[in-house]
Write a protein that holds these residues in place. Structure first.
Motif, PDB file in Angstrom:
ATOM      1  N   UNK A  45      -8.771 -27.484   3.195  1.00  0.00           N
ATOM      2  CA  UNK A  45      -8.428 -28.522   4.158  1.00  0.00           C
ATOM      3  C   UNK A  45      -7.220 -29.325   3.744  1.00  0.00           C
ATOM      4  N   UNK A  46      -6.198 -28.660   3.264  1.00  0.00           N
ATOM      5  CA  UNK A  46      -5.010 -29.334   2.738  1.00  0.00           C
ATOM      6  C   UNK A  46      -3.789 -28.990   3.597  1.00  0.00           C
ATOM      7  N   UNK A  47      -2.712 -29.729   3.376  1.00  0.00           N
ATOM      8  CA  UNK A  47      -1.461 -29.473   4.077  1.00  0.00           C
ATOM      9  C   UNK A  47      -0.741 -28.289   3.430  1.00  0.00           C
ATOM     10  N   UNK A  48       0.185 -27.706   4.161  1.00  0.00           N
ATOM     11  CA  UNK A  48       0.936 -26.554   3.633  1.00  0.00           C
ATOM     12  C   UNK A  48       1.711 -26.927   2.362  1.00  0.00           C
ATOM     13  N   UNK A  49       2.279 -28.119   2.340  1.00  0.00           N
ATOM     14  CA  UNK A  49       3.050 -28.543   1.166  1.00  0.00           C
ATOM     15  C   UNK A  49       2.176 -28.585  -0.080  1.00  0.00           C
ATOM     16  N   UNK A  50       0.909 -29.003   0.091  1.00  0.00           N
ATOM     17  CA  UNK A  50      -0.015 -29.060  -1.044  1.00  0.00           C
ATOM     18  C   UNK A  50      -0.367 -27.657  -1.529  1.00  0.00           C
ATOM     19  N   UNK A  51      -0.605 -26.751  -0.587  1.00  0.00           N
ATOM     20  CA  UNK A  51      -0.891 -25.355  -0.960  1.00  0.00           C
ATOM     21  C   UNK A  51       0.291 -24.747  -1.694  1.00  0.00           C
ATOM     22  N   UNK A  52       1.483 -25.063  -1.225  1.00  0.00           N
ATOM     23  CA  UNK A  52       2.695 -24.538  -1.859  1.00  0.00           C
ATOM     24  C   UNK A  52       2.829 -25.081  -3.281  1.00  0.00           C
ATOM     25  N   UNK A  53       2.488 -26.361  -3.470  1.00  0.00           N
ATOM     26  CA  UNK A  53       2.535 -26.953  -4.808  1.00  0.00           C
ATOM     27  C   UNK A  53       1.573 -26.262  -5.761  1.00  0.00           C
ATOM     28  N   UNK A  54       0.371 -25.950  -5.284  1.00  0.00           N
ATOM     29  CA  UNK A  54      -0.634 -25.303  -6.129  1.00  0.00           C
ATOM     30  C   UNK A  54      -0.134 -23.946  -6.615  1.00  0.00           C
ATOM     31  N   UNK A  55       0.434 -23.167  -5.716  1.00  0.00           N
ATOM     32  CA  UNK A  55       0.947 -21.857  -6.103  1.00  0.00           C
ATOM     33  C   UNK A  55       2.167 -21.994  -7.011  1.00  0.00           C
ATOM     34  N   UNK A  56       2.970 -23.031  -6.774  1.00  0.00           N
ATOM     35  CA  UNK A  56       4.160 -23.247  -7.599  1.00  0.00           C
ATOM     36  C   UNK A  56       3.800 -23.527  -9.046  1.00  0.00           C
ATOM     37  N   UNK A  57       2.659 -24.189  -9.275  1.00  0.00           N
ATOM     38  CA  UNK A  57       2.216 -24.446 -10.649  1.00  0.00           C
ATOM     39  C   UNK A  57       2.043 -23.126 -11.398  1.00  0.00           C
ATOM     40  N   UNK A  58       1.378 -22.163 -10.779  1.00  0.00           N
ATOM     41  CA  UNK A  58       1.134 -20.879 -11.432  1.00  0.00           C
ATOM     42  C   UNK A  58       2.423 -20.076 -11.593  1.00  0.00           C
ATOM     43  N   UNK A  59       3.306 -20.191 -10.607  1.00  0.00           N
ATOM     44  CA  UNK A  59       4.592 -19.493 -10.703  1.00  0.00           C
ATOM     45  C   UNK A  59       5.415 -20.054 -11.856  1.00  0.00           C
TER      46      UNK A  59
END
Length: 249
Positions: A45-59
């Motif tokens: 239930x999050x915004x797209x920007x938050x999802x992008x941040x989560x994946x960016x951490x792993x990248x």
């Protein structure tokens, strides 16, 4: 007095932690596609920007790598244990075995992008090798299908002229066995190690995700009497290596 409530990390960080734990637990394997932005938005239930941040951490950690138009994929790799002294022992190259056989211990590896050229010595090569011209052997190493190292070995031109060191295939035992054949076997090595961020060319050749550093190892090989016979500059994917050195107390 009540104890303060510990500060909870932001949601994108907690999602990244859960994905990382799932990778370490084997739920996602090397090359698997991670849940995309849309899937994370729906699940948490999050915004797209938050999802992008989560994946960016792993990248940025080098745990995952993005593929344009496809998604984000797990980038796991069993590190290569590079044993500093054992790999360079005379028992290794002196019996016709490749140094890389010690590093990979049976894992498949490939050498490509191999070039052998005669050049004017650069500043470091001229200083270490005390010569004006050098033969340079450049190559890339891949293990389990993944590029892990770039290397450029420099040799005094007059020392190795017309030897197998100046052609692509040096024969059993590699360049150190051929230096032995020339009467100048290495008897001492010095390595300098430092970490840094890669150049754009190194990033491309090693296929590095954003934020992945490299290890630069500069090795000098010396024959009896202290003559330098090789300067080898190696650039390694830092996420792919464990460097092991043994010392007596």
């Amino acid at each position: 007095m009540e104890s303060p409530v510990p500060h909870e990390p932001p949601i994108y960080r907690r999602i990244a932690d859960r994905l990382r734990q799932a990778i370490l637990a084997g739920e996602f394997r090397d090359g698997d596609r991670l849940p995309g932005e849309n899937a994370l938005m729906s699940e948490y239930g999050i915004a797209r920007a938050t999802a992008r941040q989560a994946l960016a951490v792993l990248i940025n950690e080098g745990v995952a790598v993005p593929r344009r138009g496809s998604g984000v994929y797990v980038r796991q790799f069993r590190p290569i244990r590079r044993h500093g002294s054992r790999r360079l022992s005379r028992e290794q190259w002196g019996t016709g075995r490749a140094i890389w056989d010690s590093d990979t211990t049976g894992r498949p590896y490939v050498v490509d992008d191999l070039t052998v050229t005669r050049e004017t010595a650069g500043e470091d090569a001229a200083r270490v090798l005390d010569c004006v011209e050098v033969w340079v052997r450049r190559r890339r190493y891949s293990v389990d299908g993944r590029p892990v190292q770039l290397a450029a070995s420099h040799f005094p031109a007059e020392l190795v002229a017309e030897s197998p060191i100046t052609v692509p295939d040096t024969g059993p035992g590699g360049v150190y066995a051929r230096l032995r054949d020339l009467g100048h076997p290495p008897v001492h090595f010095t390595e300098e190690v430092r970490a840094r961020m890669p150049t754009p060319e190194e990033t491309a050749k090693l296929g590095l995700p954003a934020g992945t550093p490299v290890i630069e190892v500069c090795r000098s090989a010396y024959a009896a009497g202290g003559r330098a016979v090789e300067l080898n500059k190696m650039i390694m994917d830092a996420a792919s290596y464990v460097l092991q050195y043994d010392f007596d107390a």
